[in-house]
Design a protein around this motif. Structure first.
Motif, mmCIF file in Angstrom:
data_model
loop_
_atom_site.group_PDB
_atom_site.id
_atom_site.type_symbol
_atom_site.label_atom_id
_atom_site.label_comp_id
_atom_site.label_asym_id
_atom_site.label_seq_id
_atom_site.Cartn_x
_atom_site.Cartn_y
_atom_site.Cartn_z
ATOM 1 N N TYR A 47 -0.239 11.557 -8.762
ATOM 2 C CA TYR A 47 -1.306 10.886 -9.520
ATOM 3 C C TYR A 47 -1.392 9.409 -9.143
ATOM 4 O O TYR A 47 -2.482 8.888 -8.855
ATOM 5 C CB TYR A 47 -1.043 11.025 -11.028
ATOM 6 N N ALA A 48 -0.252 8.722 -9.171
ATOM 7 C CA ALA A 48 -0.265 7.277 -8.908
ATOM 8 C C ALA A 48 -0.767 6.978 -7.506
ATOM 9 O O ALA A 48 -1.549 6.043 -7.294
ATOM 10 C CB ALA A 48 1.130 6.703 -9.109
ATOM 11 N N ARG A 49 -0.342 7.790 -6.548
ATOM 12 C CA ARG A 49 -0.797 7.570 -5.179
ATOM 13 C C ARG A 49 -2.302 7.805 -5.053
ATOM 14 O O ARG A 49 -3.000 7.050 -4.367
ATOM 15 C CB ARG A 49 -0.020 8.486 -4.233
ATOM 16 N N LYS A 50 -2.796 8.838 -5.694
ATOM 17 C CA LYS A 50 -4.229 9.136 -5.614
ATOM 18 C C LYS A 50 -5.071 8.054 -6.278
ATOM 19 O O LYS A 50 -6.035 7.541 -5.712
ATOM 20 C CB LYS A 50 -4.516 10.486 -6.279
ATOM 21 N N VAL A 51 -4.723 7.696 -7.496
ATOM 22 C CA VAL A 51 -5.539 6.757 -8.271
ATOM 23 C C VAL A 51 -5.509 5.353 -7.680
ATOM 24 O O VAL A 51 -6.534 4.657 -7.645
ATOM 25 C CB VAL A 51 -5.066 6.730 -9.742
ATOM 26 N N GLY A 85 0.785 -1.220 0.000
ATOM 27 C CA GLY A 85 0.000 0.000 0.000
ATOM 28 C C GLY A 85 0.819 1.272 0.000
ATOM 29 O O GLY A 85 0.274 2.362 0.216
ATOM 30 N N ARG A 86 2.121 1.139 -0.247
ATOM 31 C CA ARG A 86 3.003 2.310 -0.228
ATOM 32 C C ARG A 86 3.715 2.436 -1.573
ATOM 33 O O ARG A 86 4.041 1.439 -2.215
ATOM 34 C CB ARG A 86 4.061 2.167 0.874
ATOM 35 N N LYS A 93 0.353 5.289 -0.475
ATOM 36 C CA LYS A 93 0.884 6.324 0.400
ATOM 37 C C LYS A 93 2.405 6.292 0.397
ATOM 38 O O LYS A 93 3.012 5.297 0.013
ATOM 39 C CB LYS A 93 0.384 6.108 1.831
ATOM 40 N N PRO A 94 3.036 7.378 0.853
ATOM 41 C CA PRO A 94 4.488 7.360 1.021
ATOM 42 C C PRO A 94 4.893 6.426 2.161
ATOM 43 O O PRO A 94 4.042 5.856 2.855
ATOM 44 C CB PRO A 94 4.820 8.821 1.359
#
Length: 464
Positions: free
Chosen positions: A417-421, A157-158, A425-426
């Motif tokens: 973008y990639a994290r949102k779509v 998830g990161r 998360k970082p």
């Protein structure tokens, strides 16, 4: 020639002269293998080679090598470090059986972790050659590989990013401005890593001190790196420079690494030097390696082995030194090696799959040169696919354009973008810092804060 390397298809018999020849002919089409003269001569020959490869027992790769043991230290590393106990649960499988096993629901992340050291690079390269893109994504997504220094990379998830503040004159103000710009978009948890325009020890020390000052002043849970030659970094360590990560480009054959001016002994020296500093806070994985399909061919050190198998062999070198980060600079060399967007996308998915299966914290510089038959839409596609596959980190550069190295990659915005779509998360420690600094909102999603109160915003006013 042995019987297992020939196959009758209809009335025609196909012969493959060696394991390396069979692997090369089974590789999905790419310009580098055609340039090297090792590619299949037709789509039919490629399919026959893939069928022959699928029937090959995995144990074959322990009994026959693609580059002779006596002439290549990477072959010796691969064979001498093989874990027979880890291999035992899959030792009865063919390459085709192995593909089916990897895709099955009974195989979990813990199952894949348990066999890592029983796999050789040639085994994972072989199985990748008979897999579709979706297969590469599905299996890679099940490979969980964690590494840590001042934060934790690779957790499910990161998606982390390398903030790449390159500047054509190594201007401190230009570099600092890019660092702040990247941080304001949530980039930089994998590493703040500079390719120096002037590559020498004094310059490396100056840039290391600049990044160390920024990291310490704002208490950023990340690490820095100057991507200079490993011997320069060793010298910088001896001079007392604030070295976090030790970088080196590596290849999958001894001859390739000779052209880089490194060998396993030099890398061991660098590893030991980095470990002695103990600068990590949550871990001490302190090596950073870059790879890329085509390096062995460009060094004329490929020994008749296809470029993807040579690439996978580089991962044996990386694995020996427990790195924090490894990434393939997938489209950097040019269309002579990966001709267009389709070939770049396939290569990126192959590299990520092979490295993750071998247990590496694998990222990707999703990139292309300006003379390749590719564009930013191709990179958007590969970014989305790699994000889905569980890629550990990507690059972040202003506007996707590296003005120092002159190639196109991914931007600060692309990472957002990639994290949102994909709902990523970082790194957790970095995410907490972003929230504390009012760069991200304190909500359970990736969202830039609407506030201009972040201390980083005010710091920009003090740049010369």
């Amino acid at each position: 020639m042995t019987a297992r390397f020939k196959r009758q298809q209809g009335t025609k018999i196909y012969h493959f002269s060696s394991l390396a020849d069979l692997m090369a002919k089974a590789t999905p089409e790419r310009s580098g293998d055609q340039l090297a003269g090792v590619a299949a001569s037709s789509a039919e020959e490629r399919i026959v080679a893939q069928m022959t490869l699928a029937d090959l027992p995995l144990s074959t790769f322990l009994n026959e090598v693609v580059i002779p043991y006596e002439m290549d230290e990477i072959t010796r590393l691969i064979i001498d470090s093989h874990d027979k106990l880890a291999f035992a649960p899959i030792s009865h499988l063919t390459v085709g059986d192995f593909r089916n096993w990897l895709l099955s629901d009974v195989v979990t992340p813990s199952t894949l972790a348990s066999i890592r050291h029983g796999l050789t690079p040639e085994m994972v390269a072989a199985v990748s050659k008979i897999m579709r893109n979706q297969d590469l994504i599905l299996v890679a997504q099940k490979c969980h590989v964690k590494s840590a220094f001042r934060n934790t990379i690779g957790l499910p998830g990161r998606l982390s990013t390398r903030l790449q503040p390159n500047h054509p004159t190594d201007s401190e103000n230009g570099i600092a401005a890019t660092i702040f710009d990247g941080l304001m978009y949530g980039n930089g948890d994998a590493v703040i890593g500079i390719n120096p325009a002037t590559d020498n020890v004094p310059q490396a020390v100056r840039l290391l001190k600049l990044m160390d000052d920024v990291i310490n002043h704002y208490e950023i849970p990340t690490q820095s790196c100057v991507l200079t030659h490993v011997t320069n970094t060793i010298e910088a360590i001896e001079l007392g420079a604030p070295v976090d990560l030790v970088f080196q480009s590596i290849g999958g054959t001894q001859g390739t690494n000779d052209t880089f001016g490194v060998n396993l002994s030099i890398l061991q020296e660098a590893f030991d030097a980095a470990q002695s500093l103990k600068r990590g806070t949550v871990g001490n994985n302190a090596m950073y390696f870059e790879t890329g399909q085509g390096t062995a061919l460009s060094a004329d050190a490929f020994h008749g082995v296809d470029q993807q198998t040579c690439e996978a062999r580089a991962y044996a070198v990386a694995r020996k030194f427990n790195p924090l980060l490894v990434n393939t600079v997938v489209g950097f060399i040019g269309p002579e090696y990966l001709f267009d967007g389709k070939q770049i996308i396939r290569a990126g998915l192959e590299d990520h799959f092979c490295a993750k299966l071998l247990g590496l914290p694998m990222g990707c510089d999703i990139c292309y040169t300006n003379h390749a038959y590719a564009d930013q839409n191709d990179m958007d596609n590969l970014l989305t696919l790699l994000g889905t596959a569980g890629c550990s980190f990507i690059m972040g550069i202003p506007g996707s354009d590296d003005i120092m190295l002159n190639y196109q990659t991914t931007s600060f915005h692309d990472a957002l973008y990639a994290r949102k779509v994909l709902g990523l998360k970082p790194a957790p420690e970095f995410e907490q810092w972003l929230t504390k600094m009012q760069i991200f909102d304190s909500v359970d999603e990736v969202r830039l804060s609407n506030s201009n109160r972040s201390p980083l915003v005010h710091s920009l006013a003090h740049l010369g």
